[in-house]
Design a protein around this motif. Structure first.
Motif, PDB file in Angstrom:
ATOM      1  N   ILE A 113       0.839  -1.202   0.000  1.00 58.20           N
ATOM      2  CA  ILE A 113       0.000   0.000   0.000  1.00 58.20           C
ATOM      3  C   ILE A 113       0.869   1.246   0.000  1.00 58.20           C
ATOM      4  O   ILE A 113       0.548   2.257  -0.645  1.00 58.20           O
ATOM      5  N   GLN A 114       2.016   1.169   0.691  1.00 58.63           N
ATOM      6  CA  GLN A 114       2.952   2.302   0.677  1.00 58.63           C
ATOM      7  C   GLN A 114       3.455   2.562  -0.729  1.00 58.63           C
ATOM      8  O   GLN A 114       3.549   3.709  -1.173  1.00 58.63           O
ATOM      9  N   ASN A 166       0.759   4.222  -2.758  1.00 59.68           N
ATOM     10  CA  ASN A 166       0.596   5.631  -2.405  1.00 59.68           C
ATOM     11  C   ASN A 166       1.649   6.500  -3.065  1.00 59.68           C
ATOM     12  O   ASN A 166       1.361   7.627  -3.488  1.00 59.68           O
ATOM     13  N   ALA A 213       0.590   6.892  -6.523  1.00 61.78           N
ATOM     14  CA  ALA A 213      -0.579   7.759  -6.612  1.00 61.78           C
ATOM     15  C   ALA A 213      -0.192   9.229  -6.592  1.00 61.78           C
ATOM     16  O   ALA A 213      -0.804  10.060  -7.280  1.00 61.78           O
ATOM     17  N   GLU A 214       0.852   9.570  -5.823  1.00 69.42           N
ATOM     18  CA  GLU A 214       1.291  10.955  -5.738  1.00 69.42           C
ATOM     19  C   GLU A 214       1.913  11.429  -7.042  1.00 69.42           C
ATOM     20  O   GLU A 214       1.892  12.618  -7.355  1.00 69.42           O
ATOM     21  N   SER A 233      -4.360   0.005   6.156  1.00 69.82           N
ATOM     22  CA  SER A 233      -4.089  -0.157   4.723  1.00 69.82           C
ATOM     23  C   SER A 233      -5.363  -0.017   3.905  1.00 69.82           C
ATOM     24  O   SER A 233      -5.384   0.630   2.856  1.00 69.82           O
ATOM     25  N   LEU A 261      -6.280   3.544   3.592  1.00 67.34           N
ATOM     26  CA  LEU A 261      -5.444   4.216   2.595  1.00 67.34           C
ATOM     27  C   LEU A 261      -5.866   3.853   1.177  1.00 67.34           C
ATOM     28  O   LEU A 261      -5.772   4.675   0.258  1.00 67.34           O
ATOM     29  N   CYS A 297      -8.488   6.158   0.135  1.00 66.90           N
ATOM     30  CA  CYS A 297      -7.984   7.484  -0.212  1.00 66.90           C
ATOM     31  C   CYS A 297      -7.543   7.574  -1.672  1.00 66.90           C
ATOM     32  O   CYS A 297      -7.428   8.669  -2.233  1.00 66.90           O
ATOM     33  N   MET A 298      -7.279   6.448  -2.284  1.00 63.76           N
ATOM     34  CA  MET A 298      -6.818   6.447  -3.682  1.00 63.76           C
ATOM     35  C   MET A 298      -7.927   6.811  -4.660  1.00 63.76           C
ATOM     36  O   MET A 298      -7.672   6.952  -5.859  1.00 63.76           O
TER      37      MET A 298
END
Length: 702
Positions: free
Chosen positions: A46-47, A50, A53-54, A95, A98, A101-102
């Motif tokens: 998941i990290q 993320n 995703a950024e 997780s 998060l 959040c995507m």
């Protein structure tokens, strides 16, 4: 696979721009975990997502491998040991939060894949092959972790991101529809103002019709599974009411499919739940006026273009009609809706159903459906008519009801279906029609409007009601059927209300009415607690004695001639606490008739007890319960407060406004001893049969 090295590849300043290499690594990660992600690796994966995703806005190459990895999140997670589920619970919950959040990632492909993966939580794809040393987690594990992590709240907060993207919005609503089946998720959605956020967009354009369907399903689940009051509060604003109004009207006027009609009815149910909240702006939005129009257009002609070509004929229309009747009852709680009812001629529309069933074929409803609508309409009138007495009288309401009751009392070929809620106990008879007609008459009479009551009496209502009552009382099932008992209770209530303060009406009640009351008073007291309603029947009968007999000398004399006073004393001897006050009140009132005194003094109970002894025993019992103190000789302990007991002393002095009765006055009006004393004032305190010296001592101290 060393995920730490993968994370370093993305974050290290020397390798963070190696996009092609990073994409290749992402594809390797997706391939490596193609059979499921172990719980121990989930946080790092998941990290990685993320980080991608950024940067995805600048590097579109991340989209496909991200979607591949997100797809794996829809598979069951893998565990090495049974304890892994508990060990990694917190990490998994974070997780999943998060992952929600995507939805903010600026990629339609990623958002849709994310929604599909969450949908797979509920129906996971089968694992292609088992991974050695690992086992899939339980079916409900992901769902529990999603609740703990607050996934539902996160997705609600992401709704503004997709509100202009129909395909993504529909995917998100499908996810929320599944999540809202859980009470815990509903609480999370309510916390994020989910109900209002979804309802705001209810009338957005959508050629597929899925948006309205899924949104209404979510709202329904929130009301059913979530904090209902909070959800209703969120929906009770002008924007939400307008959205519901537009959606309902569009489906009603333009929806021709079976699916559209069902959805229309679902929205009407939601609307009804909101209308029960007095703060909902149904009047201000104009929605209430439209609902009244839709409820009455088939009975009262309207020139509104909304109903010009509208026809009601199928099952869903029938259900909508009943829902609209119910909506009228709900709206009646708001006093500002009364004028709308009058303008919309609601009373006239509902009275269209108060007619003999054999001639009724309104709008080609089948017989069973018409009967259901008829009973529902009369039940609705019971609520509406007392608010619109002028309209009721204009529609000749009393005449219509009395004619309908006359038909109900006739023996003919009609027999009720008894299939509906209001038709309980009405199969093969007209009991349901009579029951609701009398309930309507009762609600109108209870207002106490003299014009309405006089009109009823002028049309012979008293004799007609007595005739119905006589027929039921003398029927074999009249004492055993709950519906018939309720009918008797309502008739007695109506007669009491009509005759209470009018001597002429008491004369009309006459000996026929007295005979019926005496017949009811002789009821077997063991039935009082049968659960069918005999207890209510005996109270209404006693009330009818008070209102329809007492005060009319001819009726009083006839009551006494038929041993009515003995029956009253027999009931008093049963010593039912709930009934004693009413019986003693009747006894006091009858004592104003000199002929009653001989009946009272000559009465003997089952144990040959006299009325004086019975009253003294009741006095002593009342003193015992109130805690009145006496000395060893039976004298009142405190002669300054002879009536006071523990109850009165504990109340103390309570200041009250000048227009309120004091507690002392109220207590005397309901006090058994005050009524007993009134009876003795008429009987006298000396030479009464059946009193021993001990009983007299107790009496003398009063």
């Amino acid at each position: 696979m060393d995920l730490s090295r993968v994370i370093k590849l993305f974050e290290d300043q020397f390798s963070r721009e190696l996009i092609e290499r990073q994409v290749r690594v992402l594809k390797k990660v997706a391939k490596h975990y193609c059979n499921g992600i172990p719980l121990k690796d989930l946080a790092q994966i998941i990290q990685i997502l993320n980080i991608c995703a950024e940067r995805i806005e600048d590097h579109k190459d991340y989209i496909d491998p991200m979607c591949d990895i997100l797809k794996l999140c829809g598979l069951p997670f893998l565990k090495e040991k049974t304890s892994d589920e508990l060990t990694y619970a917190q990490a998994v919950a974070e997780s999943l939060a998060l992952i929600g959040c995507m939805m903010r990632v600026p990629s339609s492909q990623v958002r849709i894949q994310l929604c599909n993966s969450i949908i797979n939580f509920y129906s996971p794809e089968p694992v292609k092959q088992q991974v050695e040393g690992f086992h899939p987690t339980g079916v409900n594990y992901k769902l529990q972790m999603a609740e703990v992590g607050g996934l539902a709240e996160t997705l609600i907060l992401s709704m503004p991101v997709v509100e202009n993207q129909l395909r993504e919005k529909l995917s998100l609503l499908k996810v929320l529809q599944l999540l809202s089946s859980s009470p815990e998720n509903c609480k999370l959605m309510a916390k994020a103002q989910g109900a209002s956020r979804i309802c705001f967009r209810l009338s957005d354009p959508d050629p597929s019709g899925q948006l309205l369907f899924r949104s209404s399903e979510i709202l329904w689940n929130l009301l059913e599974n979530g904090p209902k009051e909070e959800i209703i509060s969120q929906l009770s604003n002008t924007e939400c009411i307008y959205a519901l109004k537009e959606s309902f009207v569009r489906l009603l006027t333009n929806g021709y499919k079976h699916y559209d009609r069902q959805l229309r009815n679902d929205i009407l149910v939601i609307t009804t739940l909101l209308a029960e909240n007095s703060t909902s702006p149904f009047i201000e939005s104009g929605f209430a006026k439209q609902l009244i129009l839709f409820a009455t257009f088939s009975e009262v002609k309207s020139h509104s273009p909304l109903v010009k070509s509208l026809k009601l004929h199928n099952h869903e229309d029938f259900e909508m009609k009943k829902l609209l009747f119910n909506m009228i009852v709900v709206l009646s709680k708001d006093s500002s809706a009364v004028q709308l009812f009058s303008d919309g001629k609601v009373v006239l529309a509902l009275f269209n159903y108060v007619k003999a069933n054999e001639k009724a074929r309104i709008h080609d409803w089948p017989a069973a459906r018409f009967e259901d609508l008829q009973l529902h309409a009369i039940a609705t009138l019971s609520t509406i008519a007392p608010l619109l007495l002028e309209d009721y009288m204009t529609c000749q309401g009393n005449t219509r009801i009395l004619l309908f009751l006359e038909w109900c009392n006739k023996q003919d070929s009609f027999s009720g279906q008894g299939n509906c809620f209001h038709g309980v106990g009405g199969r093969g008879n007209k009991h349901a029609q009579m029951r609701y007609s009398l309930r309507l008459l009762r609600s109108v009479v209870s207002i106490g409007d003299e014009t309405v009551n006089q009109d009823l009496c002028d049309q012979g209502a008293i004799n007609q009601l007595l005739g119905i009552l006589k027929k039921i009382v003398n029927s074999p099932e009249g004492n055993e059927d709950a519906i018939l008992l309720e009918i008797q209770i309502d008739i007695l209530f109506i007669l009491s209300a009509l005759c209470e303060n009018d001597l002429h009406r008491k004369d009309l009640f006459g000996s026929e009415g007295v005979d019926l009351l005496l017949q009811l008073l002789k009821m077997d007291f063991s039935k009082y607690y049968s659960g069918l309603g005999h207890n209510r029947l005996i109270f209404c009968t006693l009330d009818c004695v008070w209102c329809c007999v007492i005060g009319c000398f001819s009726s009083e004399d006839y009551f006494l001639e038929k041993d009515g006073m003995c029956i009253i004393l027999d009931l008093l001897a049963l010593n039912f606490k709930t009934m004693n006050n009413l019986l003693l009140g009747i006894l006091v009132e009858f004592c104003d008739n000199p002929k009653s005194l001989s009946h009272i003094t000559t009465w003997r109970g089952n144990k040959n007890e006299t009325s004086a002894k019975l009253l003294i025993e009741m006095w002593k019992q009342e003193e015992l319960e109130l805690g009145v103190q006496r000395d060893q000789y039976g004298r009142i302990f405190d002669v300054q407060k002879p009536l006071a007991g523990h109850l009165q002393e504990s109340q103390g002095i309570t200041p009250l406004p000048a227009n309120f009765f004091s507690i002392a006055v109220m207590e005397v009006s309901e006090n058994t001893r005050a009524k007993i004393y009134s009876v003795f004032c008429r009987l006298g305190f000396e030479n009464l049969p059946g009193l021993s010296l001990g009983l007299c001592d107790s009496q003398d101290n009063k």
